[in-house]
Design a protein around this motif. Structure first.
Motif, PDB file in Angstrom:
ATOM      1  N   ALA A  56       1.027  -1.557   0.344  1.00 50.49           N
ATOM      2  CA  ALA A  56      -0.288  -0.044   0.052  1.00 50.49           C
ATOM      3  C   ALA A  56       1.047   1.085   0.128  1.00 50.49           C
ATOM      4  CB  ALA A  56      -0.747  -0.284   1.030  1.00 50.49           C
ATOM      5  N   THR A  57       0.480   2.335  -0.441  1.00 53.04           N
ATOM      6  CA  THR A  57       1.404   3.253  -0.598  1.00 53.04           C
ATOM      7  C   THR A  57       1.174   4.064   0.872  1.00 53.04           C
ATOM      8  OG1 THR A  57      -0.933   4.711  -0.897  1.00 53.04           O
ATOM      9  CG2 THR A  57      -0.041   4.031  -2.782  1.00 53.04           C
ATOM     10  N   PRO A  58       2.281   5.002   1.608  1.00 54.00           N
ATOM     11  CA  PRO A  58       2.057   5.158   2.449  1.00 54.00           C
ATOM     12  C   PRO A  58       1.011   6.125   3.629  1.00 54.00           C
ATOM     13  CG  PRO A  58       4.078   6.214   1.481  1.00 54.00           C
ATOM     14  CD  PRO A  58       3.109   5.582   0.230  1.00 54.00           C
ATOM     15  N   SER A  59       0.833   7.260   2.300  1.00 54.54           N
ATOM     16  CA  SER A  59      -0.921   7.342   2.854  1.00 54.54           C
ATOM     17  C   SER A  59      -2.208   6.568   2.983  1.00 54.54           C
ATOM     18  CB  SER A  59      -1.631   8.421   1.622  1.00 54.54           C
ATOM     19  OG  SER A  59      -1.260   7.873   0.240  1.00 54.54           O
ATOM     20  N   VAL A  60      -2.308   5.505   2.646  1.00 49.25           N
ATOM     21  CA  VAL A  60      -2.537   4.229   2.736  1.00 49.25           C
ATOM     22  C   VAL A  60      -2.900   3.552   4.039  1.00 49.25           C
ATOM     23  CG1 VAL A  60      -4.018   2.021   1.486  1.00 49.25           C
ATOM     24  CG2 VAL A  60      -3.607   4.008   0.636  1.00 49.25           C
ATOM     25  N   THR A  61      -1.748   3.536   4.226  1.00 49.36           N
ATOM     26  CA  THR A  61      -0.823   2.027   5.402  1.00 49.36           C
ATOM     27  C   THR A  61      -0.763   3.004   6.241  1.00 49.36           C
ATOM     28  OG1 THR A  61       1.106   1.408   4.305  1.00 49.36           O
ATOM     29  CG2 THR A  61       0.427   2.422   6.048  1.00 49.36           C
ATOM     30  N   SER A  62      -1.056   4.683   6.330  1.00 49.67           N
ATOM     31  CA  SER A  62      -1.503   5.761   7.056  1.00 49.67           C
ATOM     32  C   SER A  62      -2.441   5.436   7.711  1.00 49.67           C
ATOM     33  CB  SER A  62      -0.956   6.868   7.345  1.00 49.67           C
ATOM     34  OG  SER A  62      -1.226   7.986   8.115  1.00 49.67           O
ATOM     35  N   TRP A  63      -3.707   5.533   7.308  1.00 49.82           N
ATOM     36  CA  TRP A  63      -4.718   5.394   6.985  1.00 49.82           C
ATOM     37  C   TRP A  63      -5.244   4.502   8.458  1.00 49.82           C
ATOM     38  CZ3 TRP A  63      -8.827   2.229   5.885  1.00 49.82           C
ATOM     39  CH2 TRP A  63     -10.450   2.550   6.048  1.00 49.82           C
ATOM     40  N   HIS A  64      -5.091   3.288   7.304  1.00 55.27           N
ATOM     41  CA  HIS A  64      -4.947   1.849   8.243  1.00 55.27           C
ATOM     42  C   HIS A  64      -4.173   1.629   9.811  1.00 55.27           C
ATOM     43  CE1 HIS A  64      -6.637  -0.189   4.756  1.00 55.27           C
ATOM     44  NE2 HIS A  64      -6.330   0.024   3.609  1.00 55.27           N
ATOM     45  N   LEU A  65      -2.922   2.634   9.741  1.00 56.60           N
ATOM     46  CA  LEU A  65      -2.525   2.723  10.763  1.00 56.60           C
ATOM     47  C   LEU A  65      -3.419   2.731  12.151  1.00 56.60           C
ATOM     48  CD1 LEU A  65       0.764   3.106  10.068  1.00 56.60           C
ATOM     49  CD2 LEU A  65      -0.555   1.297  11.843  1.00 56.60           C
ATOM     50  N   ARG A  66      -4.586   3.817  11.563  1.00 60.95           N
ATOM     51  CA  ARG A  66      -5.136   4.643  12.282  1.00 60.95           C
ATOM     52  C   ARG A  66      -6.579   3.918  12.742  1.00 60.95           C
ATOM     53  NH1 ARG A  66      -4.088   8.802   8.556  1.00 60.95           N
ATOM     54  NH2 ARG A  66      -5.838   9.270   7.466  1.00 60.95           N
ATOM     55  N   HIS A  67      -7.050   3.331  11.834  1.00 64.19           N
ATOM     56  CA  HIS A  67      -8.001   2.259  11.408  1.00 64.19           C
ATOM     57  C   HIS A  67      -7.672   1.179  13.026  1.00 64.19           C
ATOM     58  CE1 HIS A  67     -11.684   1.050  10.662  1.00 64.19           C
ATOM     59  NE2 HIS A  67     -11.641   0.097   9.905  1.00 64.19           N
ATOM     60  N   LEU A  68      -6.719   0.873  12.869  1.00 72.12           N
ATOM     61  CA  LEU A  68      -5.695  -0.098  13.082  1.00 72.12           C
ATOM     62  C   LEU A  68      -5.476  -0.036  15.358  1.00 72.12           C
ATOM     63  CD1 LEU A  68      -2.549  -2.188  11.326  1.00 72.12           C
ATOM     64  CD2 LEU A  68      -5.690  -3.090  12.698  1.00 72.12           C
ATOM     65  N   ALA A  69      -5.209   1.695  15.587  1.00 74.51           N
ATOM     66  CA  ALA A  69      -5.000   2.284  16.810  1.00 74.51           C
ATOM     67  C   ALA A  69      -6.666   2.469  17.029  1.00 74.51           C
ATOM     68  CB  ALA A  69      -4.769   3.194  16.442  1.00 74.51           C
ATOM     69  N   GLY A  70      -7.323   2.726  16.842  1.00 76.95           N
ATOM     70  CA  GLY A  70      -8.548   2.641  17.053  1.00 76.95           C
ATOM     71  C   GLY A  70      -9.452   1.544  17.810  1.00 76.95           C
ATOM     72  N   PHE A  71      -8.928  -0.316  17.610  1.00 79.88           N
ATOM     73  CA  PHE A  71      -8.937  -0.924  17.774  1.00 79.88           C
ATOM     74  C   PHE A  71      -7.921  -0.929  18.972  1.00 79.88           C
ATOM     75  CE2 PHE A  71     -12.113  -0.948  14.817  1.00 79.88           C
ATOM     76  CZ  PHE A  71     -13.116  -1.336  14.885  1.00 79.88           C
ATOM     77  N   GLY A  72      -7.069  -0.727  19.505  1.00 81.98           N
ATOM     78  CA  GLY A  72      -5.834  -0.876  20.312  1.00 81.98           C
ATOM     79  C   GLY A  72      -5.393  -2.057  19.631  1.00 81.98           C
ATOM     80  N   LEU A  73      -5.113  -2.032  18.528  1.00 82.80           N
ATOM     81  CA  LEU A  73      -4.292  -3.544  18.115  1.00 82.80           C
ATOM     82  C   LEU A  73      -2.560  -2.675  18.220  1.00 82.80           C
ATOM     83  CD1 LEU A  73      -6.502  -4.895  15.292  1.00 82.80           C
ATOM     84  CD2 LEU A  73      -5.257  -5.836  17.500  1.00 82.80           C
ATOM     85  N   VAL A  74      -2.584  -1.619  17.334  1.00 81.04           N
ATOM     86  CA  VAL A  74      -1.296  -0.831  17.279  1.00 81.04           C
ATOM     87  C   VAL A  74      -1.576   0.853  18.175  1.00 81.04           C
ATOM     88  CG1 VAL A  74      -1.032  -1.299  15.473  1.00 81.04           C
ATOM     89  CG2 VAL A  74      -1.791   0.385  14.873  1.00 81.04           C
ATOM     90  N   GLN A  75      -0.320   1.459  18.628  1.00 80.31           N
ATOM     91  CA  GLN A  75       0.285   2.299  18.939  1.00 80.31           C
ATOM     92  C   GLN A  75       1.170   3.410  18.861  1.00 80.31           C
ATOM     93  OE1 GLN A  75      -0.393   0.660  22.883  1.00 80.31           O
ATOM     94  NE2 GLN A  75       1.876   0.004  22.660  1.00 80.31           N
ATOM     95  N   ASP A  76       1.221   4.446  19.211  1.00 87.65           N
ATOM     96  CA  ASP A  76       2.094   4.929  18.712  1.00 87.65           C
ATOM     97  C   ASP A  76       3.568   4.259  19.707  1.00 87.65           C
ATOM     98  OD1 ASP A  76       2.725   8.188  17.280  1.00 87.65           O
ATOM     99  OD2 ASP A  76       0.805   8.344  19.006  1.00 87.65           O
ATOM    100  N   SER A  77       4.375   4.450  19.593  1.00 80.88           N
ATOM    101  CA  SER A  77       5.598   4.219  19.686  1.00 80.88           C
ATOM    102  C   SER A  77       6.942   4.715  20.754  1.00 80.88           C
ATOM    103  CB  SER A  77       6.792   3.122  18.993  1.00 80.88           C
ATOM    104  OG  SER A  77       7.564   4.098  17.997  1.00 80.88           O
ATOM    105  N   GLY A  78       6.875   5.649  20.755  1.00 83.39           N
ATOM    106  CA  GLY A  78       6.961   7.485  20.532  1.00 83.39           C
ATOM    107  C   GLY A  78       8.777   7.209  20.524  1.00 83.39           C
TER     108      GLY A  78
END
Length: 199
Positions: A56-78
């Motif tokens: 996927a493109t970086p922008s599409v990947t970013s959208w999917h990351l935010r979607h996963l974060a909404g369900f607590g599957l990924v998070q900001d690593s800091g």
């Protein structure tokens, strides 16, 4: 809440437990499964770094990351010293789900199961073509596949599954600092496929 993270009997790895059908459906997208798998295996990464590995493109990947974060599957690593780059990490090393009794949950778990089977269907062939030829003989000897049919009751099957997880749990959950220097990443792919009763 769509997730639980118990370290208890029945979940010795401390995996996130998906219980919400919406979370199961969210994760069933092939790009999201690839993102989560990559983060669990290789650690924190940006959407741009992930994009070349997940199709996927970086922008599409970013959208999917935010979607996963909404369900607590990924998070900001800091992590990362550049404030302009956002690094993501998997919330835990693994996840699991069961086939619920209600119709919505059962349908969502079937969708996720199918997506996972499809995601990893060619993993053995890729391993044979790309990895196995480069392995040292001692590693090659320990690799492989088995195909064993056995007659079990539901309770016996549950006991077998639990015993396998108990054997693996100390290795799955140990800290990186406790791993021997010659340890390597090993993928255990376990397909448990009960047969339907003949009518």
């Amino acid at each position: 809440m769509s997730l639980r993270n118990p370290v208890e009997r029945g979940n010795p790895y401390g995996d996130l437990e998906l219980t919400d059908p919406k979370a199961m459906r969210a994760l069933s997208h092939p790009v999201r499964l690839a993102i989560l798998s990559r983060l669990q295996r290789y650690g924190p990464a940006t959407a741009t770094e992930l994009s070349e590995h997940v199709g996927a493109t970086p922008s599409v990947t970013s959208w999917h990351l935010r979607h996963l974060a909404g369900f607590g599957l990924v998070q900001d690593s800091g992590t990362g010293g550049d404030a302009r780059k956002r690094y993501w990490e998997a919330s835990t090393r693994g996840f699991r789900f069961q086939f619920p009794d209600d119709e919505e949950g059962r349908a969502a778990s079937q969708v996720l199961s199918r997506a996972m089977f499809a995601q990893y269907a060619d993993a053995p062939q890729r391993w044979l073509a790309e990895v196995e030829p480069r392995l040292e003989p001692e590693w090659r000897r320990e690799a492989g596949v088995s195909n064993t049919g056995v007659r079990l009751t539901v309770a016996e099957l549950a006991a077998v599954n639990a015993a396998i997880e108990q054997v693996l749990a100390p290795y799955v959950t140990r800290d990186a600092a406790d791993q021997p220097p010659d340890a390597r990443h090993v993928r255990f792919m376990r397909y448990v496929m009960p047969e339907a009763e003949e009518r």
